[in-house]
Write a protein that holds these residues in place. Structure first.
Motif, PDB file in Angstrom:
ATOM      1  N   SER A   6      65.982  30.801  -2.882  1.00 38.16           N
ATOM      2  CA  SER A   6      66.169  29.275  -2.843  1.00 38.16           C
ATOM      3  C   SER A   6      65.230  28.800  -1.785  1.00 38.16           C
ATOM      4  O   SER A   6      64.973  29.709  -0.849  1.00 38.16           O
ATOM      5  CB  SER A   6      67.736  28.833  -2.526  1.00 38.16           C
ATOM      6  OG  SER A   6      68.209  29.565  -1.472  1.00 38.16           O
ATOM      7  N   PHE A   7      64.710  27.626  -1.605  1.00 40.99           N
ATOM      8  CA  PHE A   7      63.923  27.138  -0.588  1.00 40.99           C
ATOM      9  C   PHE A   7      64.522  25.855  -0.205  1.00 40.99           C
ATOM     10  O   PHE A   7      64.660  24.890  -1.102  1.00 40.99           O
ATOM     11  CB  PHE A   7      62.672  26.967  -1.407  1.00 40.99           C
ATOM     12  CG  PHE A   7      61.659  26.699  -0.412  1.00 40.99           C
ATOM     13  CD1 PHE A   7      60.723  27.868   0.456  1.00 40.99           C
ATOM     14  CD2 PHE A   7      61.260  25.276  -0.210  1.00 40.99           C
ATOM     15  CE1 PHE A   7      59.682  27.410   1.190  1.00 40.99           C
ATOM     16  CE2 PHE A   7      60.117  25.202   0.583  1.00 40.99           C
ATOM     17  CZ  PHE A   7      59.536  26.362   1.377  1.00 40.99           C
ATOM     18  N   ILE A   8      64.687  25.511   1.198  1.00 41.60           N
ATOM     19  CA  ILE A   8      65.087  24.346   1.516  1.00 41.60           C
ATOM     20  C   ILE A   8      64.324  23.962   2.720  1.00 41.60           C
ATOM     21  O   ILE A   8      63.712  24.810   3.331  1.00 41.60           O
ATOM     22  CB  ILE A   8      66.550  24.255   1.738  1.00 41.60           C
ATOM     23  CG1 ILE A   8      67.123  22.817   2.031  1.00 41.60           C
ATOM     24  CG2 ILE A   8      66.865  25.047   2.752  1.00 41.60           C
ATOM     25  CD1 ILE A   8      68.543  22.648   2.349  1.00 41.60           C
ATOM     26  N   ALA A  44      54.648  33.885   0.810  1.00 39.29           N
ATOM     27  CA  ALA A  44      54.168  33.147  -0.276  1.00 39.29           C
ATOM     28  C   ALA A  44      54.128  33.763  -1.644  1.00 39.29           C
ATOM     29  O   ALA A  44      54.310  33.366  -2.847  1.00 39.29           O
ATOM     30  CB  ALA A  44      52.694  32.725   0.014  1.00 39.29           C
ATOM     31  N   GLY A  45      53.998  35.217  -1.744  1.00 39.55           N
ATOM     32  CA  GLY A  45      54.256  35.996  -2.745  1.00 39.55           C
ATOM     33  C   GLY A  45      55.616  36.090  -3.429  1.00 39.55           C
ATOM     34  O   GLY A  45      55.713  36.054  -4.672  1.00 39.55           O
ATOM     35  N   GLU A  46      56.633  35.765  -2.613  1.00 37.80           N
ATOM     36  CA  GLU A  46      57.996  35.650  -3.200  1.00 37.80           C
ATOM     37  C   GLU A  46      58.213  34.247  -3.875  1.00 37.80           C
ATOM     38  O   GLU A  46      58.958  34.384  -4.735  1.00 37.80           O
ATOM     39  CB  GLU A  46      58.902  35.819  -1.882  1.00 37.80           C
ATOM     40  CG  GLU A  46      59.167  37.052  -1.046  1.00 37.80           C
ATOM     41  CD  GLU A  46      59.868  38.139  -1.888  1.00 37.80           C
ATOM     42  OE1 GLU A  46      60.558  37.777  -3.034  1.00 37.80           O
ATOM     43  OE2 GLU A  46      59.676  39.038  -1.552  1.00 37.80           O
ATOM     44  N   ASP A  51      56.994  25.416  -8.017  1.00 37.34           N
ATOM     45  CA  ASP A  51      56.442  24.225  -8.045  1.00 37.34           C
ATOM     46  C   ASP A  51      55.447  23.995  -6.818  1.00 37.34           C
ATOM     47  O   ASP A  51      55.633  24.850  -5.676  1.00 37.34           O
ATOM     48  CB  ASP A  51      57.364  23.133  -8.102  1.00 37.34           C
ATOM     49  CG  ASP A  51      58.496  23.124  -9.088  1.00 37.34           C
ATOM     50  OD1 ASP A  51      58.129  23.491 -10.278  1.00 37.34           O
ATOM     51  OD2 ASP A  51      59.358  22.548  -9.114  1.00 37.34           O
ATOM     52  N   ALA A  52      54.654  23.237  -6.892  1.00 39.02           N
ATOM     53  CA  ALA A  52      53.356  23.135  -6.147  1.00 39.02           C
ATOM     54  C   ALA A  52      53.992  22.721  -4.643  1.00 39.02           C
ATOM     55  O   ALA A  52      53.427  23.280  -3.595  1.00 39.02           O
ATOM     56  CB  ALA A  52      52.412  22.104  -6.542  1.00 39.02           C
ATOM     57  N   PRO A  53      54.964  21.825  -4.484  1.00 39.20           N
ATOM     58  CA  PRO A  53      55.362  21.527  -3.384  1.00 39.20           C
ATOM     59  C   PRO A  53      55.857  22.640  -2.421  1.00 39.20           C
ATOM     60  O   PRO A  53      55.567  22.594  -1.221  1.00 39.20           O
ATOM     61  CB  PRO A  53      56.350  20.571  -3.420  1.00 39.20           C
ATOM     62  CG  PRO A  53      55.987  19.934  -4.775  1.00 39.20           C
ATOM     63  CD  PRO A  53      55.562  20.955  -5.600  1.00 39.20           C
ATOM     64  N   VAL A  54      56.551  23.591  -3.091  1.00 40.16           N
ATOM     65  CA  VAL A  54      56.999  24.650  -2.371  1.00 40.16           C
ATOM     66  C   VAL A  54      55.756  25.789  -1.959  1.00 40.16           C
ATOM     67  O   VAL A  54      55.731  26.039  -0.722  1.00 40.16           O
ATOM     68  CB  VAL A  54      57.952  25.414  -3.110  1.00 40.16           C
ATOM     69  CG1 VAL A  54      58.339  26.775  -2.535  1.00 40.16           C
ATOM     70  CG2 VAL A  54      59.211  24.871  -3.322  1.00 40.16           C
ATOM     71  N   GLN A  55      54.800  25.786  -2.661  1.00 43.91           N
ATOM     72  CA  GLN A  55      53.575  26.765  -2.340  1.00 43.91           C
ATOM     73  C   GLN A  55      52.733  25.804  -1.535  1.00 43.91           C
ATOM     74  O   GLN A  55      52.262  26.813  -0.499  1.00 43.91           O
ATOM     75  CB  GLN A  55      52.959  26.877  -3.732  1.00 43.91           C
ATOM     76  CG  GLN A  55      53.484  28.052  -4.636  1.00 43.91           C
ATOM     77  CD  GLN A  55      52.819  28.248  -6.014  1.00 43.91           C
ATOM     78  OE1 GLN A  55      51.510  28.466  -5.708  1.00 43.91           O
ATOM     79  NE2 GLN A  55      53.708  28.697  -6.970  1.00 43.91           N
ATOM     80  N   ASP A  56      52.672  24.603  -1.408  1.00 43.72           N
ATOM     81  CA  ASP A  56      51.863  24.121  -0.339  1.00 43.72           C
ATOM     82  C   ASP A  56      52.482  24.061   0.999  1.00 43.72           C
ATOM     83  O   ASP A  56      51.868  24.074   1.786  1.00 43.72           O
ATOM     84  CB  ASP A  56      51.690  22.504  -0.863  1.00 43.72           C
ATOM     85  CG  ASP A  56      50.798  22.235  -2.188  1.00 43.72           C
ATOM     86  OD1 ASP A  56      50.160  23.143  -2.533  1.00 43.72           O
ATOM     87  OD2 ASP A  56      51.188  21.159  -2.852  1.00 43.72           O
ATOM     88  N   ALA A  59      51.865  27.426   2.381  1.00 41.63           N
ATOM     89  CA  ALA A  59      50.395  27.621   2.584  1.00 41.63           C
ATOM     90  C   ALA A  59      50.121  26.767   4.022  1.00 41.63           C
ATOM     91  O   ALA A  59      49.364  27.288   4.702  1.00 41.63           O
ATOM     92  CB  ALA A  59      49.601  26.939   1.556  1.00 41.63           C
ATOM     93  N   ALA A  60      51.055  26.083   4.347  1.00 39.33           N
ATOM     94  CA  ALA A  60      50.981  25.238   5.505  1.00 39.33           C
ATOM     95  C   ALA A  60      51.227  25.814   6.648  1.00 39.33           C
ATOM     96  O   ALA A  60      51.020  25.536   7.948  1.00 39.33           O
ATOM     97  CB  ALA A  60      51.341  23.707   5.395  1.00 39.33           C
ATOM     98  N   LEU A  61      51.879  27.000   6.696  1.00 41.11           N
ATOM     99  CA  LEU A  61      52.683  27.658   7.879  1.00 41.11           C
ATOM    100  C   LEU A  61      51.689  28.313   8.529  1.00 41.11           C
ATOM    101  O   LEU A  61      50.833  29.212   8.027  1.00 41.11           O
ATOM    102  CB  LEU A  61      53.818  28.614   7.083  1.00 41.11           C
ATOM    103  CG  LEU A  61      55.108  27.869   6.440  1.00 41.11           C
ATOM    104  CD1 LEU A  61      55.805  29.029   6.016  1.00 41.11           C
ATOM    105  CD2 LEU A  61      55.555  27.161   7.534  1.00 41.11           C
ATOM    106  N   ASP A  62      51.925  28.434   9.799  1.00 37.22           N
ATOM    107  CA  ASP A  62      51.084  29.482  10.707  1.00 37.22           C
ATOM    108  C   ASP A  62      51.821  30.723  10.725  1.00 37.22           C
ATOM    109  O   ASP A  62      51.209  31.888  11.077  1.00 37.22           O
ATOM    110  CB  ASP A  62      50.800  28.888  12.189  1.00 37.22           C
ATOM    111  CG  ASP A  62      49.770  27.465  11.873  1.00 37.22           C
ATOM    112  OD1 ASP A  62      49.137  27.567  10.900  1.00 37.22           O
ATOM    113  OD2 ASP A  62      50.133  26.720  12.645  1.00 37.22           O
ATOM    114  N   GLN A  63      53.297  30.628  11.037  1.00 34.93           N
ATOM    115  CA  GLN A  63      54.116  31.782  11.307  1.00 34.93           C
ATOM    116  C   GLN A  63      55.383  31.652  10.671  1.00 34.93           C
ATOM    117  O   GLN A  63      55.716  30.383  10.202  1.00 34.93           O
ATOM    118  CB  GLN A  63      54.207  31.960  12.712  1.00 34.93           C
ATOM    119  CG  GLN A  63      54.814  30.703  13.285  1.00 34.93           C
ATOM    120  CD  GLN A  63      55.169  30.894  14.695  1.00 34.93           C
ATOM    121  OE1 GLN A  63      54.883  32.135  15.373  1.00 34.93           O
ATOM    122  NE2 GLN A  63      55.400  30.043  15.571  1.00 34.93           N
TER     123      GLN A  63
END
Length: 193
Positions: A6-8, A44-46, A51-56, A59-63
């Motif tokens: 899950s992702f929130i 990111a691999g997990e 959907d694209a918003p989750v991947q975006d 991708a924007a994370l530094d840490q």
């Protein structure tokens, strides 16, 4: 939500920051700290294929940081003599319902009401009353939080079916939110006096 993950994300710090919580299964024992560094590429691999918003967002994370979520069954008791537990020490909760801090605050209100004007000799009895008042409720909230985590990571159904199941599930869990701890504690005191 789905597929064991899950992702929130939600705003914090008056909207200046966004907190992102990504739940992924792991067989690794995690260090008990909030500051264990994670790896953005691994994260990111997990979520590859989501959907694209989750991947975006990833991708924007530094840490990123990682920590283990450990579930504990309700304790059989919290109070002995003039000593008691409250919050996570008494009823640790998985974070899927956002109730850990809320239940701790409720504990504090209950203790404040039950201990106000209590003489030293009354404290053990009042702490036992606190435990009796709170144990069933917090155990129920723990169970609801545990079920929420299972729901968030289930892959069953299409998105509109899951949205409908979530509405039904949230409606069934509505008992958590209107509870008045202060009044429940005051009513308990009135019933024994």
């Amino acid at each position: 939500m789905g597929d064991g993950r899950s992702f929130i994300c939600f705003p914090v710090s008056q909207g200046h920051l966004v907190n992102i919580v990504a739940f992924v299964p792991s067989s690794l024992d995690m260090e008990e700290t909030w500051f264990a560094p994670g790896d953005v590429r691994t994260l990111a691999g997990e979520y590859r294929g989501w959907d694209a918003p989750v991947q975006d967002i990833i991708a924007a994370l530094d840490q990123t940081f990682r920590w283990g979520i450990y579930d504990r069954p309700p304790l059989p008791y919290w109070s002995r003599g003039c000593v008691t537990l409250l919050g996570d020490a008494a009823h640790p909760m998985v974070p899927h319902f956002g109730q850990g801090a809320g239940q701790s605050i409720e504990d504090g209100f209950a203790l404040a009401v039950l201990l106000e004007h209590a003489g030293r000799e009354e404290i053990p009895g009042r702490l036992q009353a606190y435990q009796n008042l709170r144990l069933g409720r917090t155990s129920g909230v723990q169970a609801a939080s545990r079920l929420a985590g299972r729901f968030y990571r289930s892959a069953a159904g299409n998105p509109s079916d899951q949205a409908e199941r979530m509405r039904e599930w949230m409606s069934a869990a509505a008992w958590i939110f209107p509870y008045d701890t202060e009044e429940a504690a005051a009513a308990l005191l009135r019933s024994v006096n």
